[in-house]
Design a protein around this motif. Sequence first.
Motif, short mmCIF file in Angstrom:
data_model
loop_
_atom_site.label_atom_id
_atom_site.label_comp_id
_atom_site.label_asym_id
_atom_site.label_seq_id
_atom_site.Cartn_x
_atom_site.Cartn_y
_atom_site.Cartn_z
N VAL A 96 2.45 8.54 4.04
CA VAL A 96 2.26 7.35 3.21
C VAL A 96 2.11 6.11 4.07
N CYS A 108 -5.84 5.69 -4.69
CA CYS A 108 -4.48 6.24 -4.73
C CYS A 108 -4.41 7.49 -5.61
N ILE A 109 -5.05 7.40 -6.76
CA ILE A 109 -4.99 8.54 -7.69
C ILE A 109 -5.69 9.75 -7.08
N VAL A 145 -3.33 15.56 -2.61
CA VAL A 145 -2.09 16.00 -1.97
C VAL A 145 -1.35 16.99 -2.87
N THR A 146 -1.35 16.73 -4.17
CA THR A 146 -0.67 17.62 -5.10
C THR A 146 -1.27 19.02 -5.06
N LEU A 154 2.57 11.35 -10.65
CA LEU A 154 1.74 12.56 -10.80
C LEU A 154 2.59 13.83 -10.95
N HIS A 155 3.80 13.78 -10.47
CA HIS A 155 4.68 14.95 -10.61
C HIS A 155 5.58 14.82 -11.84
N ALA A 164 0.81 -1.23 0.00
CA ALA A 164 0.00 0.00 0.00
C ALA A 164 0.84 1.28 0.00
N PRO A 165 1.86 1.41 0.90
CA PRO A 165 2.66 2.66 0.87
C PRO A 165 3.37 2.86 -0.47
N ALA A 210 -1.19 4.34 5.13
CA ALA A 210 -1.91 3.41 4.26
C ALA A 210 -1.80 1.97 4.75
N ALA A 269 -6.17 10.38 -3.94
CA ALA A 269 -5.36 10.90 -2.83
C ALA A 269 -4.16 11.68 -3.36
N ALA A 270 -3.56 11.15 -4.40
CA ALA A 270 -2.38 11.82 -4.97
C ALA A 270 -2.75 13.20 -5.50
N ILE A 271 -3.89 13.26 -6.21
CA ILE A 271 -4.33 14.56 -6.75
C ILE A 271 -4.60 15.53 -5.61
N CYS A 328 2.32 6.54 -7.17
CA CYS A 328 1.33 7.49 -7.71
C CYS A 328 1.83 8.93 -7.58
N PHE A 329 2.34 9.27 -6.41
CA PHE A 329 2.82 10.65 -6.22
C PHE A 329 3.99 10.97 -7.15
N ILE A 368 2.29 1.86 -3.40
CA ILE A 368 1.32 2.33 -4.41
C ILE A 368 1.21 3.85 -4.34
N LEU A 369 1.14 4.36 -3.11
CA LEU A 369 1.03 5.82 -2.96
C LEU A 369 2.30 6.52 -3.45
N LEU A 370 3.45 5.96 -3.08
CA LEU A 370 4.72 6.58 -3.51
C LEU A 370 4.82 6.60 -5.03
N TRP A 423 8.79 14.16 -4.74
CA TRP A 423 8.65 12.71 -4.53
C TRP A 423 9.71 11.93 -5.30
#
Lengths: 429, 172
Positions: free
Chosen positions: B123, B158-159, B165-166, A49-50, A38-39, B126, B161-163, A45-46, A41-43, A140
């Motif tokens: 993070v 995830c997406i 946070v961004t 996204l950047h 899970a962590p 999660a 949440a990412a948006i 994604c972030f 996946i977030l890492l 990130w």
Amino acid sequence: MTGRWRPTPALARAVVVAALAVVMSVIGAAPAVMVLGAPFILLACFGLLHRPDSEPVISAVLDHRWLHEGQGTTSRLAIRDGEDVEHVARLMAQTPYVALHPSTGLAAGLADALPTIEIGPRRWGRRVLGEELVCLTTPWAGYRWGPVRLPGDSLRVLPHTRRFDSRTDTPRPVGLVGVNRSPRLGAGVEFADIRPFRPGDRLRRISWRVSVRSRELHVTTSPAEEDSGVLLVVDALGDHGRSSGLDGTASSLDQGVRAAAAVAEHHIRTGDRVGLRIVGGDGGLLGYGAGRRHLRSVFDLLAGVRAGELPDGIESRLQLRVTGGSVVFVFSPMLGQTIVTATASLVQRGLPVVVVDTLPPGVSPRVPDGVDPRLADLAWRMRKLERDQVLAGLAALGCPVIAWRGAGTLDDVLRRLSRRRSVPQVVTR
Amino acid sequence: MSLLARETRARLLLRAVLLVAPVLAVLAARPEDVPNGWFLALTLVLSVGFAAMPESALGTMCLGVVVFWWMLAAGDGVPVGAVPAALLLLAAHVSSVLLSYGPSKLPVGPALSGRWLRRAAGVAVAAPLVWLVAVAVDGQPEPPGVWVSGLVCAVVVCIVAAIAVTVREDEA
């Protein structure tokens, strides 16, 4: 300087571990694996996204391009189109005679406070700073730009001048307006004599006390205050000894350049006209002049001095182009026949010449490969004996030879030269 | 050895985390599931490589091996050890990120460390959340397609949440 954004190994790792965790938890029906993933996946994604879409352009800028030895400046990064940048790391290559802070040349920081590198040149001359590597990272740590190379910037390092100050007048003031006492009387402030009043004397010069006592008008006289012409001759025919920068050992050229700079600064501050002649290397000639701008020109020429032999044609007929009435300072280790001959001919012309011996004590020459060190040592000792004879010969001609000691080095010599100026001399033409 | 002597204390600490965290994550499984010696040795070798070269593929392999072991060890159970194991893997990853911002002589700046500590803390939430969800649904009959739906949901969450946070970071 441009580069390209690339995904970092950290982003790749986060994506792979996240994907592995999802796949394994689904295939193996293991929800615990999803907890591990899970962590990540977030890492991932972030990081994704950047994803940057800018094209940063980086340049390094120095706060100052003209410095004296021992002074410092700062190299700053300028980033254009750097909105995707979160972190900046830079590495500057080491350069001889340039101290860096941080000493490794490595600096890093977040984009809101771009890392700077402090630069402190330790020796005069033209210094080209080392090439730089710059690396940018997105938030990130998803993407990295570079490392890209930035070419080294150049610095003009002027010689250090702090330690010289003379309280003695310069001999032979024959100029217009200055601070040196002239042999002729004029409108100065120092007392010279009292004499009977003559037509044309200024009334404010009348000494009433003497006039009343003698019942005849008397006036006080004072020497005129004029500037002097000072010619600095720097011997760049060779560089003897090892240079370790401002705080370390000094080579003969270091001594010569720094001493010449100090003397030039002193005389220009006192209003004298200063000229400069570089003998050897690329040469260089600067006519007489005064003022801060001229001092800057003197420093600039001194900063560009390079050691080297004279061309064959010039060596036999070196002319220092000294105008009458000038004081000549020769900064030389007196190891070259050309400079010795030129100095001796100036002395014989009756000019006040001072030789500042720039050979560092205890210096020994570099022994080339394949040469017996004992033979080189013997040759050097013989060369020094010859040099001692040359210096003794110059002293016998009336040319003082002194070692550079900083402040007050020239006081005694200049005082003696000033005293000598009133004595009749035989001049060889 | 001389390379280690030139490292700053902070970098040595981060390398130590890289060395120890994957091994501890493997050992965090239930005591009866303690892996065979060869598996532990493999993890240790990979983590040594990870500590020496934080940007190499050895790091991915090391974390992948740990995840694989957990798939074998945990099965369909949801042991509480998964949460510390997840945190250890995250610590290893963040340590490697901090070590890879520049050449090996580059000291780890406090501002960057602080930023990554905050990120890691955010993070890391999660892991216990997913564990709680897994515990809540554990033992209940699985509807058909639950894992696929779960996967899709996870990605969407995830997406989103990412948006979020961004946007927050941009506003800040």
